[in-house]
Design a protein around this motif. Structure first.
Motif, PDB file in Angstrom:
ATOM      1  N   TYR A   1       0.671  -1.080   0.352  1.00  0.00           N
ATOM      2  CA  TYR A   1      -0.103  -0.281   0.543  1.00  0.00           C
ATOM      3  C   TYR A   1       0.751   1.399  -0.455  1.00  0.00           C
ATOM      4  O   TYR A   1       1.455   1.845   1.358  1.00  0.00           O
ATOM      5  CB  TYR A   1      -1.592  -0.384   1.245  1.00  0.00           C
ATOM      6  N   PRO A   2       1.570   1.840  -1.061  1.00  0.00           N
ATOM      7  CA  PRO A   2       2.146   3.006  -1.081  1.00  0.00           C
ATOM      8  C   PRO A   2       1.920   4.201  -0.577  1.00  0.00           C
ATOM      9  O   PRO A   2       2.660   4.589  -0.736  1.00  0.00           O
ATOM     10  CB  PRO A   2       2.568   3.164  -2.344  1.00  0.00           C
ATOM     11  N   GLY A   3       0.644   3.861  -0.463  1.00  0.00           N
ATOM     12  CA  GLY A   3       0.263   5.511   0.679  1.00  0.00           C
ATOM     13  C   GLY A   3       0.182   5.242   1.496  1.00  0.00           C
ATOM     14  O   GLY A   3       0.039   6.502   2.920  1.00  0.00           O
ATOM     15  N   SER A   4       0.505   4.358   2.627  1.00  0.00           N
ATOM     16  CA  SER A   4       1.081   4.246   3.693  1.00  0.00           C
ATOM     17  C   SER A   4       2.792   4.141   4.237  1.00  0.00           C
ATOM     18  O   SER A   4       3.068   4.905   5.068  1.00  0.00           O
ATOM     19  CB  SER A   4       1.183   2.917   4.383  1.00  0.00           C
TER      20      SER A   4
ATOM     21  N   ILE B   1       5.659   7.121   4.551  1.00  0.00           N
ATOM     22  CA  ILE B   1       5.004   8.318   5.514  1.00  0.00           C
ATOM     23  C   ILE B   1       6.804   7.989   5.853  1.00  0.00           C
ATOM     24  O   ILE B   1       6.690   7.721   6.743  1.00  0.00           O
ATOM     25  CB  ILE B   1       4.017   8.623   5.841  1.00  0.00           C
TER      26      ILE B   1
ATOM     27  N   GLY C   1      -3.665   0.716  -4.703  1.00  0.00           N
ATOM     28  CA  GLY C   1      -3.496   2.978  -4.551  1.00  0.00           C
ATOM     29  C   GLY C   1      -1.986   3.091  -4.820  1.00  0.00           C
ATOM     30  O   GLY C   1      -1.343   2.215  -5.343  1.00  0.00           O
ATOM     31  N   GLU C   2      -1.956   4.681  -4.401  1.00  0.00           N
ATOM     32  CA  GLU C   2      -0.618   4.521  -5.036  1.00  0.00           C
ATOM     33  C   GLU C   2      -0.181   6.017  -4.154  1.00  0.00           C
ATOM     34  O   GLU C   2      -0.978   5.835  -2.770  1.00  0.00           O
ATOM     35  CB  GLU C   2      -1.446   6.663  -6.322  1.00  0.00           C
ATOM     36  N   LEU C   3       1.106   6.487  -4.428  1.00  0.00           N
ATOM     37  CA  LEU C   3       1.651   7.474  -3.237  1.00  0.00           C
ATOM     38  C   LEU C   3       1.527   8.562  -3.667  1.00  0.00           C
ATOM     39  O   LEU C   3       0.531   9.158  -3.665  1.00  0.00           O
ATOM     40  CB  LEU C   3       3.199   7.482  -3.932  1.00  0.00           C
ATOM     41  N   ARG C   4       1.294   9.095  -1.788  1.00  0.00           N
ATOM     42  CA  ARG C   4       0.247  10.748  -1.964  1.00  0.00           C
ATOM     43  C   ARG C   4       1.344  11.430  -1.908  1.00  0.00           C
ATOM     44  O   ARG C   4       2.534  11.496  -2.116  1.00  0.00           O
ATOM     45  CB  ARG C   4       0.570  10.017   0.372  1.00  0.00           C
TER      46      ARG C   4
ATOM     47  N   ASN D   1       9.025   8.190  -3.078  1.00  0.00           N
ATOM     48  CA  ASN D   1       9.332   7.002  -4.247  1.00  0.00           C
ATOM     49  C   ASN D   1      10.951   6.212  -4.225  1.00  0.00           C
ATOM     50  O   ASN D   1      10.892   5.412  -5.106  1.00  0.00           O
ATOM     51  CB  ASN D   1       9.180   8.346  -5.182  1.00  0.00           C
TER      52      ASN D   1
END
Length: 89
Positions: free
Chosen positions: A53-56, A58, A86-89, A65
């Motif tokens: 889950y890239p969105g995690s 931080i 999902g994607e990076l934030r 990236n």
């Protein structure tokens, strides 16, 4: 430093000097000299398949990236198939 190096069955040394460690069936820890980031992940079926889950991701010390790229490289080195959710934030 060259490519990825297996330190143990669940830990890989990345070219940057960071380590990428699998935390059992869920979770990946990306560690540098500046600190550690835990990334949400889970093992999937078939074997050697993992969802990330890239969105995690931080990280106050490494661009997300770059963290993701090194995690993907490490998992590829270990022989995993990776599915990004999902994607990076």
């Amino acid at each position: 430093m060259g490519g990825y190096v297996t330190l143990d069955p669940n830990t890989v040394l990345a070219p940057s000097g960071a380590t990428v460690g699998l935390l059992g069936r869920a979770g990946i820890r990306y560690t540098t000299s500046d600190g550690a980031v835990e990334v949400d992940s889970e093992m999937l079926a078939p074997p050697m398949t993992i969802a990330i889950y890239p969105g995690s991701i931080i990280s106050p010390f490494t661009p997300p990236n770059d963290v993701l790229a090194e995690i993907l490289g490490a998992l590829n080195h270990l022989g995993f198939t990776v599915e990004l959710i999902g994607e990076l934030r």
